[in-house]
Write a protein that holds these residues in place. Structure first.
Motif, short mmCIF file in Angstrom:
data_model
loop_
_atom_site.label_atom_id
_atom_site.label_comp_id
_atom_site.label_asym_id
_atom_site.label_seq_id
_atom_site.Cartn_x
_atom_site.Cartn_y
_atom_site.Cartn_z
N ILE A 167 1.02 -1.13 -0.20
CA ILE A 167 -0.15 -0.02 0.09
C ILE A 167 0.64 1.24 -0.17
CG2 ILE A 167 -1.76 1.27 1.16
CD1 ILE A 167 -2.58 -1.64 0.11
N ALA A 168 0.81 2.05 -1.19
CA ALA A 168 1.72 3.05 -1.25
C ALA A 168 1.08 4.32 -0.60
CB ALA A 168 2.18 3.24 -2.69
N GLY A 169 -0.39 4.33 -0.74
CA GLY A 169 -0.88 5.56 -0.55
C GLY A 169 -2.52 5.54 -0.58
N LEU A 170 -3.03 6.74 -0.67
CA LEU A 170 -4.54 6.75 -0.94
C LEU A 170 -4.79 7.56 -2.25
CD1 LEU A 170 -5.53 7.72 2.87
CD2 LEU A 170 -5.49 5.36 1.91
N MET A 171 -6.15 7.34 -2.39
CA MET A 171 -6.66 8.01 -3.74
C MET A 171 -7.85 8.77 -3.46
SD MET A 171 -8.84 7.40 -6.69
CE MET A 171 -8.82 7.25 -8.34
N CYS A 172 -8.41 9.80 -4.10
CA CYS A 172 -9.86 10.13 -3.95
C CYS A 172 -10.29 10.90 -5.15
CB CYS A 172 -10.32 10.85 -2.67
SG CYS A 172 -9.78 12.50 -2.91
N ALA A 180 -13.41 21.03 -3.47
CA ALA A 180 -12.51 19.68 -3.41
C ALA A 180 -11.55 19.84 -2.26
CB ALA A 180 -11.76 19.83 -4.82
N GLY A 181 -11.14 21.10 -1.96
CA GLY A 181 -10.30 21.29 -0.85
C GLY A 181 -10.48 20.64 0.47
N LEU A 182 -11.89 20.35 0.69
CA LEU A 182 -12.26 19.94 2.02
C LEU A 182 -11.98 18.43 1.97
CD1 LEU A 182 -15.76 21.54 2.25
CD2 LEU A 182 -13.83 22.03 3.64
N HIS A 183 -12.34 17.92 0.88
CA HIS A 183 -11.56 16.30 0.27
C HIS A 183 -10.34 16.07 0.37
CE1 HIS A 183 -16.25 15.35 -0.18
NE2 HIS A 183 -16.32 16.76 -0.28
N PHE A 184 -9.71 17.03 -0.25
CA PHE A 184 -8.39 16.80 -0.34
C PHE A 184 -7.59 16.98 0.90
CE2 PHE A 184 -8.21 19.08 -5.07
CZ PHE A 184 -8.73 17.84 -5.24
N GLY A 185 -8.01 17.83 1.78
CA GLY A 185 -7.49 17.92 3.24
C GLY A 185 -7.75 16.74 4.10
N LEU A 186 -9.03 16.24 3.80
CA LEU A 186 -9.44 14.79 4.65
C LEU A 186 -8.46 13.91 4.32
CD1 LEU A 186 -11.41 13.54 6.45
CD2 LEU A 186 -12.95 13.02 4.38
N LEU A 187 -8.41 13.67 2.92
CA LEU A 187 -7.38 12.41 2.31
C LEU A 187 -6.02 12.69 2.95
CD1 LEU A 187 -7.86 10.09 0.46
CD2 LEU A 187 -6.64 11.13 -1.06
N ALA A 188 -5.49 13.83 2.95
CA ALA A 188 -3.88 14.05 3.22
C ALA A 188 -4.05 13.69 4.72
CB ALA A 188 -3.78 15.54 2.93
N GLU A 189 -5.15 14.17 5.62
CA GLU A 189 -4.77 13.82 6.99
C GLU A 189 -4.94 12.34 7.33
OE1 GLU A 189 -6.14 13.20 11.02
OE2 GLU A 189 -7.94 12.91 9.44
N MET A 190 -5.72 11.61 6.49
CA MET A 190 -5.98 10.26 6.51
C MET A 190 -4.75 9.40 6.35
SD MET A 190 -9.17 8.43 4.77
CE MET A 190 -10.53 9.45 5.40
N ALA A 191 -3.94 9.93 5.28
CA ALA A 191 -2.71 9.36 4.83
C ALA A 191 -1.64 9.58 5.79
CB ALA A 191 -2.09 9.97 3.48
N GLY A 192 -1.59 10.87 6.28
CA GLY A 192 -0.63 11.07 7.28
C GLY A 192 -0.78 10.31 8.55
N ARG A 193 -1.94 10.22 9.28
CA ARG A 193 -2.22 9.36 10.48
C ARG A 193 -2.01 7.85 10.36
NH1 ARG A 193 -8.13 10.30 9.97
NH2 ARG A 193 -9.08 8.41 9.33
N ASN A 194 -1.98 7.58 9.16
CA ASN A 194 -1.50 5.95 8.64
C ASN A 194 -0.24 5.89 8.10
OD1 ASN A 194 -4.06 4.27 9.08
ND2 ASN A 194 -4.91 6.11 8.34
#
Ligand SMILES: *Cc1c(COP(=O)(O)O)cnc(C)c1O
Length: 236
Positions: A167-172, A180-194
């Motif tokens: 698993i290299a990362g996440l995509m949305c 879009a920024g709200l979703h990008f922020g959420l995805l980046a946060e999710m990637a970071g904490r994992n």
């Protein structure tokens, strides 16, 4: 007059250059090094001639959304340019996993447990892996593929720790009618904490926003290749 000819005759080299310049500028403004953002040129529906133009212009990372279409176009191109990498960015049916693993260097649409199991099995069987991105349905849209945000941490752990998937990362793909920024922020946060370092987000209309929010992979089609050709029905 707009004819089919001039509609499709975009100057691909120039478009690539312009998109890269915009990525570099967005990265600079965000205080990021430009080389931390990879441009995935989405060539779905476009012919091998257009793709060859992009390869000749020096581009090396592409994305497609259909297995069959990719099998028709890519083997010959890859033979001529073996250092090119192709990612699948469209939905993957379980019965096409074998062919997908044979062809794609990356699979950005790991979106359900059954597909995770099929990929784990196929990586084993073929003795080769494609780097995987887990697709998150950040907008919780019923018609859209992807893991729900509330289930993301568990699914990531399951894929990575239990199944040993790369698993290299996440995509949305954010909802069309939302910021879009709200979703990008959420995805980046999710990637970071994992502890995942790759984040695939942003398309022709919003890739600069995605870069601002930490995208490491932006997926851009129209701004490079022009309008998509009409989808041939019954292609798969
Ligand atoms: C088609 C597609 C893109 C590219 O979209 P453009 O708006 O043409 O840049 C990006 N991501 C996915 C998943 C796609 O299917």
């Amino acid at each position: 007059m707009v004819t089919a000819e001039n509609l499709y005759s975009a100057d691909i080299r120039q478009n690539l250059h312009a998109v890269k310049a915009r990525i570099d500028e967005a990265a600079r403004v965000a205080g990021r090094a430009p080389d931390t953002v990879a441009l995935v040129a989405i060539s779905k529906t476009h012919g091998a001639d257009s793709i060859a133009d992009a390869i000749t212009a020096g581009h090396r990372l592409f994305g497609e959304n259909r297995v069959q279409e990719s099998e028709d176009k890519w083997p010959a191109l890859l033979e001529r340019a073996p250092d090119v990498r192709v990612h699948l960015v469209g939905p993957l049916q379980s019965n096409k996993v074998k062919r997908a693993v044979q062809l794609f260097h990356g699979i950005q649409t790991l979106d359900r447990p059954k597909l995770a199991r099929a990929l784990a099995h196929e990586f084993d069987a073929q003795g080769r892996q494609s780097e995987c991105f887990i697709q998150i349905n950040t907008g919780e849209e019923p018609q859209k593929a992807g893991i729900l945000p509330s289930e993301a941490d568990g699914f990531i752990a399951e894929c990575r720790d239990k199944m040993g998937l790369p698993i290299a990362g996440l995509m949305c793909i954010p909802p069309a009618d939302e910021e879009a920024g709200l979703h990008f922020g959420l995805l980046a946060e999710m990637a970071g904490r994992n502890g995942l370092h790759r984040i695939s987000m942003g398309m022709s209309g919003d890739f600069e926003t995605a870069v601002r929010f930490g995208a490491t992979h932006v997926r851009v089609g129209t701004a490079i290749f022009g309008q998509r050709r009409p989808v041939r029905l019954g292609l798969e």
